[in-house]
Design an enzyme around this catalytic site. Sequence first.
Site, mmCIF file in Angstrom:
data_model
loop_
_atom_site.group_PDB
_atom_site.id
_atom_site.type_symbol
_atom_site.label_atom_id
_atom_site.label_comp_id
_atom_site.label_asym_id
_atom_site.label_seq_id
_atom_site.Cartn_x
_atom_site.Cartn_y
_atom_site.Cartn_z
ATOM 1 N N ASN A 213 1.188 3.976 -3.071
ATOM 2 C CA ASN A 213 0.906 5.407 -2.879
ATOM 3 C C ASN A 213 2.031 6.266 -3.454
ATOM 4 O O ASN A 213 1.773 7.266 -4.121
ATOM 5 C CB ASN A 213 0.745 5.720 -1.387
ATOM 6 C CG ASN A 213 -0.664 5.449 -0.887
ATOM 7 O OD1 ASN A 213 -1.566 5.164 -1.669
ATOM 8 N ND2 ASN A 213 -0.854 5.533 0.420
ATOM 9 N N GLU B 40 0.831 -1.212 0.000
ATOM 10 C CA GLU B 40 0.000 0.000 0.000
ATOM 11 C C GLU B 40 0.865 1.262 0.000
ATOM 12 O O GLU B 40 0.597 2.205 -0.750
ATOM 13 C CB GLU B 40 -0.916 0.025 1.237
ATOM 14 C CG GLU B 40 -1.881 -1.146 1.353
ATOM 15 C CD GLU B 40 -2.973 -1.158 0.283
ATOM 16 O OE1 GLU B 40 -3.089 -0.184 -0.485
ATOM 17 O OE2 GLU B 40 -3.699 -2.165 0.201
ATOM 18 N N ARG C 61 -9.471 3.500 -7.716
ATOM 19 C CA ARG C 61 -8.803 3.399 -6.430
ATOM 20 C C ARG C 61 -9.858 3.336 -5.335
ATOM 21 O O ARG C 61 -10.797 4.118 -5.335
ATOM 22 C CB ARG C 61 -7.882 4.605 -6.182
ATOM 23 C CG ARG C 61 -6.806 4.835 -7.238
ATOM 24 C CD ARG C 61 -5.844 3.692 -7.365
ATOM 25 N NE ARG C 61 -5.318 3.288 -6.070
ATOM 26 C CZ ARG C 61 -4.799 2.080 -5.829
ATOM 27 N NH1 ARG C 61 -4.768 1.183 -6.768
ATOM 28 N NH2 ARG C 61 -4.338 1.786 -4.635
#
Lengths: 145, 106
Positions: A52, A48, A107
Amino acid sequence: MKAKNYMRLRFPSKSVNESFSRAAVSAFAATLDITVGDLADIKTAVSEAVTNSIIHGYADSEGEIFIQAVIAADNTLKITVKDNGCGIEDIKLAMQPTYTGIKNSERSGLGFSVMKAFMDSVSVRSKKGCGTTVTLIKKLACEDA
Amino acid sequence: MTNISFVQQGKRLVATICGEVDQHTCASLRREIDARLAHELPAVLELDLQKVTFMDSSGIGLILGRYKRMSEAGGKLVVSRVSDTSGRVIGMSGITKILDITEEQK
């Protein structure tokens, strides 16, 4: 606290490196005798944070991502994922569940929620235009090898 | 390597994903599923996750996107055989409240 072990990674923000970077960090964590569940949690949280940096931090450009992982004497694992990308203007807003900075995308906006659910602590340091550093901490229950 | 295979059973299209689901692999998974949906117009799309070895929140986006697409077309999305690894993220995401999740492949 004194580090028992550490490692550093530096790689370009290509999405193909999401898989490589989470595998590398989980392989490092696996130098301790930890549970399969903890390993899966670490892998997901790192994925994650790296995602990002790639899609938000560097967006349409390419830059470098730096990961440092440290195992302390008490078997606490501290992972920092750093980029020199665009930074986050409003960290509180970015960490809201289901908030996504990319409109009309698929997303889910759950990146930070996943990190928080799977790690003991998540902190974010960022400045607009100066990059972002995410620190993930997990206390590992394990037998000393 | 992540790959996807399809089996058409009448009005039902079963898509079996094998491997890792992240932002990188989602791009091609999405493209392949959507091409089949446009071509075959199934009433039910089943995503079989038994062979998924890793999934992060990108997978939730992929599932929600297909849910939306199927709903808009008057169809239905079913998620089946959630693996241990995909189940962790699916469980915390809350999507089980709107999705039809089955243990067995129908």
